[in-house]
Each structure stands twice: as structure tokens, then as C-alpha cells.
Design a protein around this motif. Structure first.
Motif, PDB file in Angstrom:
ATOM      1  N   MET A 301      45.522  64.643  42.867  1.00 29.99           N
ATOM      2  CA  MET A 301      44.700  64.339  43.566  1.00 29.99           C
ATOM      3  C   MET A 301      43.239  63.522  42.573  1.00 29.99           C
ATOM      4  SD  MET A 301      44.269  67.031  46.924  1.00 29.99           S
ATOM      5  CE  MET A 301      43.859  65.417  47.602  1.00 29.99           C
ATOM      6  N   PHE A 302      42.814  63.936  41.620  1.00 32.15           N
ATOM      7  CA  PHE A 302      41.898  63.273  41.258  1.00 32.15           C
ATOM      8  C   PHE A 302      42.502  61.875  40.188  1.00 32.15           C
ATOM      9  CE2 PHE A 302      39.936  61.864  36.556  1.00 32.15           C
ATOM     10  CZ  PHE A 302      38.848  61.893  37.364  1.00 32.15           C
ATOM     11  N   SER A 303      43.885  61.490  39.292  1.00 30.33           N
ATOM     12  CA  SER A 303      45.062  60.754  39.171  1.00 30.33           C
ATOM     13  C   SER A 303      45.002  59.620  40.660  1.00 30.33           C
ATOM     14  CB  SER A 303      46.219  61.415  39.033  1.00 30.33           C
ATOM     15  OG  SER A 303      45.834  62.403  37.596  1.00 30.33           O
ATOM     16  N   TYR A 304      44.880  60.383  41.691  1.00 25.94           N
ATOM     17  CA  TYR A 304      45.356  59.186  42.933  1.00 25.94           C
ATOM     18  C   TYR A 304      43.710  58.533  43.677  1.00 25.94           C
ATOM     19  CZ  TYR A 304      46.622  58.316  47.750  1.00 25.94           C
ATOM     20  OH  TYR A 304      46.475  57.395  48.505  1.00 25.94           O
ATOM     21  N   GLU A 305      43.280  59.456  42.929  1.00 20.77           N
ATOM     22  CA  GLU A 305      41.518  58.950  43.061  1.00 20.77           C
ATOM     23  C   GLU A 305      41.377  57.711  42.697  1.00 20.77           C
ATOM     24  OE1 GLU A 305      39.540  59.411  46.028  1.00 20.77           O
ATOM     25  OE2 GLU A 305      41.261  60.568  46.769  1.00 20.77           O
ATOM     26  N   LEU A 306      41.891  57.702  41.076  1.00 19.13           N
ATOM     27  CA  LEU A 306      41.855  56.879  40.165  1.00 19.13           C
ATOM     28  C   LEU A 306      42.172  55.985  40.656  1.00 19.13           C
ATOM     29  CD1 LEU A 306      42.301  58.526  36.944  1.00 19.13           C
ATOM     30  CD2 LEU A 306      39.990  57.738  37.434  1.00 19.13           C
ATOM     31  N   SER A 307      43.770  55.837  40.526  1.00 20.64           N
ATOM     32  CA  SER A 307      44.473  54.836  41.517  1.00 20.64           C
ATOM     33  C   SER A 307      43.760  54.258  42.189  1.00 20.64           C
ATOM     34  CB  SER A 307      45.249  55.691  41.682  1.00 20.64           C
ATOM     35  OG  SER A 307      46.763  56.106  40.450  1.00 20.64           O
ATOM     36  N   ARG A 308      43.730  54.582  43.294  1.00 25.23           N
ATOM     37  CA  ARG A 308      42.741  53.973  44.643  1.00 25.23           C
ATOM     38  C   ARG A 308      41.737  53.129  44.116  1.00 25.23           C
ATOM     39  NH1 ARG A 308      40.455  55.946  49.720  1.00 25.23           N
ATOM     40  NH2 ARG A 308      38.301  57.294  47.988  1.00 25.23           N
ATOM     41  N   PHE A 309      40.573  53.579  43.074  1.00 24.90           N
ATOM     42  CA  PHE A 309      39.340  53.621  42.867  1.00 24.90           C
ATOM     43  C   PHE A 309      39.871  51.826  41.867  1.00 24.90           C
ATOM     44  CE2 PHE A 309      36.238  53.167  39.286  1.00 24.90           C
ATOM     45  CZ  PHE A 309      35.026  52.765  39.996  1.00 24.90           C
ATOM     46  N   GLU A 310      40.744  51.788  41.172  1.00 30.24           N
ATOM     47  CA  GLU A 310      41.107  50.946  40.590  1.00 30.24           C
ATOM     48  C   GLU A 310      41.732  49.699  41.175  1.00 30.24           C
ATOM     49  OE1 GLU A 310      43.208  50.970  36.530  1.00 30.24           O
ATOM     50  OE2 GLU A 310      41.208  52.029  35.415  1.00 30.24           O
ATOM     51  N   ASP A 311      42.542  49.999  42.262  1.00 32.52           N
ATOM     52  CA  ASP A 311      43.461  49.013  43.506  1.00 32.52           C
ATOM     53  C   ASP A 311      41.644  48.471  43.837  1.00 32.52           C
ATOM     54  OD1 ASP A 311      46.012  50.247  43.035  1.00 32.52           O
ATOM     55  OD2 ASP A 311      45.808  51.058  44.712  1.00 32.52           O
ATOM     56  N   GLY A 312      40.912  49.172  44.147  1.00 34.25           N
ATOM     57  CA  GLY A 312      39.532  48.818  45.088  1.00 34.25           C
ATOM     58  C   GLY A 312      38.894  47.577  43.896  1.00 34.25           C
ATOM     59  N   LEU A 313      38.702  47.686  42.726  1.00 30.58           N
ATOM     60  CA  LEU A 313      38.253  46.539  41.938  1.00 30.58           C
ATOM     61  C   LEU A 313      39.113  45.581  42.130  1.00 30.58           C
ATOM     62  CD1 LEU A 313      37.675  49.221  38.652  1.00 30.58           C
ATOM     63  CD2 LEU A 313      35.739  48.105  40.334  1.00 30.58           C
ATOM     64  N   ARG A 314      40.358  45.341  41.828  1.00 31.38           N
ATOM     65  CA  ARG A 314      41.428  45.164  41.455  1.00 31.38           C
ATOM     66  C   ARG A 314      41.011  43.867  43.410  1.00 31.38           C
ATOM     67  NH1 ARG A 314      45.883  47.474  39.912  1.00 31.38           N
ATOM     68  NH2 ARG A 314      44.450  47.854  38.135  1.00 31.38           N
ATOM     69  N   LYS A 315      41.176  44.497  44.048  1.00 35.55           N
ATOM     70  CA  LYS A 315      40.865  43.766  45.526  1.00 35.55           C
ATOM     71  C   LYS A 315      39.603  43.030  45.180  1.00 35.55           C
ATOM     72  CE  LYS A 315      43.458  46.350  48.885  1.00 35.55           C
ATOM     73  NZ  LYS A 315      43.336  48.025  49.010  1.00 35.55           N
ATOM     74  N   ARG A 316      38.558  43.178  44.490  1.00 34.19           N
ATOM     75  CA  ARG A 316      37.542  43.225  44.739  1.00 34.19           C
ATOM     76  C   ARG A 316      37.915  41.247  44.060  1.00 34.19           C
ATOM     77  NH1 ARG A 316      32.380  46.238  42.968  1.00 34.19           N
ATOM     78  NH2 ARG A 316      34.491  47.799  43.587  1.00 34.19           N
TER      79      ARG A 316
END
Ligand code: BLA
Length: 510
Positions: A301-316
């Protein structure tokens, strides 16, 4: 048979760590044929299942465990039809006295491997119940170091290990401790780098398939699997075995570090091994398979949170790029030339891709802002770019390595990101970065990952983990994936703008 004898530092990567022929003492292992006949057993079988290993050989599994337990295994077998599938069963009664075990079953070559760990503590904490609340805490963190620190804290509480580190692999295989949480509140390895050879390539490859390993006691002699080899003369492949005994070289490493028990859990992001949770304990420590599985879920789940976090950066970054596009179009619509428009938005570019200097080279004209290349330096570099980068974005954090003249001005320009901006070659937008100020701190001298062993026969991992500082010159901060993504975006925008402008010019000419 003593596989480690021939392994030294120069061929560390070749130690067959998946075929060492032993299990750790906390579990017993059986290898059975497709018709359930026992073909190999670990020597400690009697202490765990109450049957001498030699008596077990050649007998069907159903004679060694009670039928309820056997049925429970058989009913769930479809899970291991997938070649990487592992069946996990918790609290299975296998003996007439009702004694419970955690069981792991998977396929390996011609065999099915079964591993049994007695359940010691019925009153143990329900780690699974704590996984979700711990993950919910992570969601509040805003940047990567904070997330990693939060995860280390969460895992330290879940696992009870003295120390939990988040170890992140760098592009060259070295690793950095990006978070550390210790029961004693100190900081020992935080921020330090470790050379790639500390976790050799075959171990990193294995840790992508098998996500958690527990080394419960570095002084455990373990238990051999007998007979050692099968009819094919091969040792059993224990890649996915949860009781697998680990490399003696690594055991020595842990001893050198002053660690008695170690658990590491893979962090996989986008299919690659991003890093590990590395957990240490000052005394032997065993955590049962059910709890380890909950911990594995936490890492997942931490790995998943990492990807989610980076997706957020990418969207920004995506949104920033769109804003930039609108601004550029606005400037150009006012009839200003591209160079002027670009320089006018350089502050906005900087907020998307941080840099120290910017060069626009268009139609053989040099325009620059910030602290970067001189025109002469750039013209020389331009020839290198024309030759080598083609039509996509190119970046390096060590320009001097690719383009030797850059060594002369590496105090000003150490890293470069080049965006080809027109259909014709030779037009570029180039962003530059100055050198990283810091030194890199290694845990021990990375050039000496090992020293000669006591009897001189083989090398042993280094004994000192004292901070060893390396001064880095001519290297900038790396360009992040979101930044190169934004640069790609900018390239498309500029191409579009450029085409519009030339179209307009052509129209005027007609
Ligand atoms: C494995 N090395 C490992 C593992 C870690 C490290 C985490 C996984 C096994 C485990 O959970 O303990 C290294 N541990 C670290 C690092 C930190 C840490 C860097 O806590 C930093 C905080 N190691 C050497 C040399 C060799 C070597 C010189 O230093 C080889 C000659 C080998 N390391 C080695 C091998 C393994 C290993 C073979 C695999 C062990 C196994 O899974 O069988």
C-alpha cells in the motif's frame, strides 16, 4: 556443496542465493511430487512436525498431517496454478493435538514446496487490523521525505523492530537511507549512501519476486534440506521459499553492522524495485507468517501511495504546462517574436522546471537569461547536441562527462536539459543547473565494500560503516521524471507555436 567458498567480491553477483540448500530454523520445509510424495525434507522436521525427516521421505503428505489440514491445503491449490503464486494459510491444525501452523505452499520446478511455521503466540497483536489506520496516516504527508518517514514510523510500530529504514535505490544501484525511525530516537544511517554491491544484482532481482524476508537470528545455523540434490543433481530452487536461509556473506555483513535480526520488505513502483524497508533488531526476532503478510500488505500500500503521489505531481506539472501554453500564445498573438515571448515567460518555466540558467538558440541567434552558458561555450555545445540528441528532450546531471569542454565551466553549468524546439535541427531551448553544493556521505568507503576475511580465503563485507564523505564535483541535482515530462510537454507546445508562426509568415508572404 559449500557454494560460498568460491564467492568473493569480484563475483558476488553470481552467488546462487536461491540454491543454498538450507532453511532457517523457524520453519520446516517439504518438497513433494505432483502426487504428494515427500522427496526432500529439512532436517529440523521432527522438531516442528514430529516426524523424523528420514521417515518422511517417500511417504505421502496425507500420512504426515491430519486430514483437515491436508484438505485445507488441497482446496486452495488453484492459487499456485500461477507460476509465481504462493498459497498462504494461517492457523492450520496439522497434528492430532490441534497445534496450529502457518503454511506456505508454492511450485518450484518439478516440486511443490510446503513450509510450516508453528504458531507460538495466540495472543499476538492483530497486525492486519493496524495496517489500514497506518496507511491513512501516510495520506496526510505532503512530500516524499515526509511520506517515507511516516512509513518508517508506521512499520516500526507494526513490526516492533528496533530500527526501520527506507532505503531508496539510485539509478546506478547504490542506495540511500531516506528515512530512519529508531526505538531509541537516534539517527544512525539517515542520509547515508551505500554502494550497489551491498545488495548484489541477483538479490535485487529476487526481491522483485519475493517481497519479504526475515532473517530471525544471524547465529542460527539453519537446517539442511535432505537429500541435498534431486535426481537431476540440482539443489532445490528456493527463490519463493519464506524460510530460505540467506547468504553467509550477508550474515557476516549484518554481524559487522552489529545486527542480530533483519527483515526487509520490497517497495515496488511501476514494476521496478524502488527500494526496501530495512528493519534491524539488536536481538533475535521472529514474527509469524501471518504478521509478515500484513507487513507485506503495508509495503504494498505504501508503494501504491508513492505512485499516487507521483501521479499528483505529474498532474500539477500538466496544469502548469497548460498555463504556460496560454501565456506563450498570448505573447505571440501580440506579434512578439518567439525569443522575446519565451524569455518573457522564463519565470513561469522556472516554476515548472527549476534551473539556474536558460538559453534560447533559434535561427543561429543566442539569447540567454540567468547564470549559464556564454555564447561561445554554447556554440561549441550546440555542435555536440546536433550530433547526438535527435529530436527529443535530453538531460544530464553531469555534462562534463559527455562533453569534456564543460569541465572548464562546471562550477557554473553542471547539469543541462535540452529541448529541441523546431523541425529544423539546431534550434534549442536549454536549461542549466549549477553544481550540487554538497558532499555525498557514504556508510564506509564505497571503494572498499569488502576487506580480506580472517583466514584470507575470501573477502568479507566491510567492517566500518562510519561516515565517509565524498566531495562531488561537476554534478547537478538530477532532473526528475516529472520535470522531463514537463519538458516534453513544453517541446510539443513550442513546436505548435513555431508551426503557427511559420504558417502565419508564409501567409503574409503570399
Ligand atoms: C542482501 N543486503 C542484503 C539485504 C539488505 C542488504 C537489506 C537484504 C537482506 C536483509 O533483509 O537483510 C544491505 N541492509 C543493507 C543496507 C542497509 C541495510 C545497504 O540495512 C543500509 C541501511 N553484501 C556486501 C557484499 C556482498 C553482499 C560485499 O556488502 C557480496 C560480496 C552480499 N547482500 C549480499 C547478498 C545478499 C545481500 C548475497 C542476499 C541475501 C539473501 O537474500 O540471501
Amino acid at each position: 556443496s559449500d557454494a560460498q567458498v568460491s564467492v568473493d567480491l569480484t563475483n558476488c553477483d553470481r552467488e546462487p542465493i536461491h540454491k543454498l540448500g538450507r532453511v532457517q530454523s523457524y520453519g520446516a520445509l517439504l518438497a513433494v511430487s505432483s502426487d504428494w510424495i515427500v522427496q526432500h525434507a529439512s532436517e529440523n522436521l521432527e522438531g516442528i512436525l514430529g516426524v523424523h525427516w528420514d521417515d518422511a521421505l517417500g511417504r505421502p503428505l496425507s500420512e504426515l498431517i491430519v486430514s483437515d489440514g491436508f484438505d485445507r491445503i488441497r482446496r486452495n491449490l488453484r492459487i499456485i496454478e500461477n507460476p509465481e503464486g504462493v498459497l498462504r494459510l494461517f492457523g492450520v491444525a496439522l497434528q492430532a493435538n490441534g497445534r496450529a501452523f502457518d503454511v506456505s505452499v508454492h511450485g518450484s520446478g518439478q516440486h511443490m514446496i510446503l513450509e510450516f511455521e508453528p504458531k507460538f503466540d495466540k495472543t499476538c497483536r492483530d497486525v492486519l487490523a493496524e495496517v489500514y489506520p497506518q496507511i491513512a496516516l501516510l495520506r496526510r504527508d505532503r512530500d516524499l521525505p515526509e511520506m517515507a518517514q511516516g512509513a518508517a514510523r508506521g512499520l516500526q510500530q507494526l513490526s516492533g523492530f528496533d530500527s526501520v529504514m527506507v532505503y531508496q535505490f539510485q539509478s546506478d544501484g547504490a542506495g540511500k537511507v531516506v528515512a530512519e525511525e529508531r526505538a531509541d530516537g537516534r539517527s544512525q544511517y539517515h542520509g547515508l549512501m551505500f554502494p550497489a554491491s551491498d545488495i548484489p544484482a541477483q538479490a535485487r532481482a529476487l526481491y522483485k519476486r519475493s517481497l519479504l524476508r526475515l532473517i530471525s537470528d544471524v547465529n542460527d545455523p539453519g537446517s539442511p534440506i535432505l537429500p541435498e540434490t534431486g535426481l537431476d543433481g540440482q539443489l532445490i530452487d528456493l527463490s519463493l521459499a519464506v524460510t530460505r536461509a540467506v547468504s553467509p556473506i550477508h550474515i557476516e555483513y549484518l554481524r559487522n553492522m552489529g545486527v542480530q535480526a533483519s527483515m526487509s520488505v520490497s517497495i515496488i513502483k511501476d514494476g521496478e524495485l524502488w527500494g526496501l524497508f530495512a528493519c534491524h533488531h539488536h536481538s533475535p526476532r521472529y514474527i509469524d507468517y501471518e504478521q509478515r503478510t500484513a507487513i507485506e500488505m503495508f509495503a504494498h500500500m505504501f508503494s501504491y501511495e508513492l505512485s499516487r503521489f507521483e501521479d499528483g505531481l505529474r498532474k500539477r506539472a500538466e496544469a502548469d504546462a497548460s498555463r504556460l501554453q496560454t501565456m506563450l500564445m498570448g505573447h505571440m498573438a501580440d506579434g512578439r517574436p518567439m525569443s522575446e515571448s519565451l524569455l518573457a515567460v522564463s519565470k513561469e518555466i522556472k516554476s515548472v522546471i527549476s534551473h539556474d540558467g536558460l538559453v534560447l538558440f533559434e535561427n543561429d541567434a543566442f539569447h540567454a537569461t540567468g547564470h549559464g552558458f556564454s555564447e561561445e561555450e554554447f556554440r561549441l555545445l550546440g555542435r555536440f547536441l546536433d550530433r547526438s540528441i535527435g529530436s527529443s528532450v535530453f538531460h544530464t546531471d553531469e555534462l562534463g562527462k559527455l562533453h569534456p569542454p564543460a569541465r572548464d565551466y562546471e562550477n557554473r553549468v553542471a547539469g543541462m536539459l535540452a529541448i529541441p524546439i523546431s523541425k529544423r535541427p539546431r534550434d534549442y531551448l536549454v536549461l542549466t543547473r549549477g553544481p550540487q553544493k554538497d558532499t555525498v556521505s557514504w556508510a564506509g568507503d564505497p571503494a572498499k565494500p569488502a576487506t580480506m576475511g580472517p583466514n584470507g580465503v575470501r573477502l568479507t563485507p566491510r567492517k566500518s560503516f562510519d561516515v565517509w564523505r565524498q566531495t562531488v564535483t561537476g554534478k547537478s541535482l538530477p532532473w526528475k521524471p516529472v520535470e522531463s515530462h514537463a519538458a516534453e510537454r513544453l517541446r510539443t507546445i513550442l513546436l505548435e507555436v513555431f508551426l503557427k508562426v511559420t504558417d502565419a509568415a508564409n501567409l503574409e508572404r503570399k
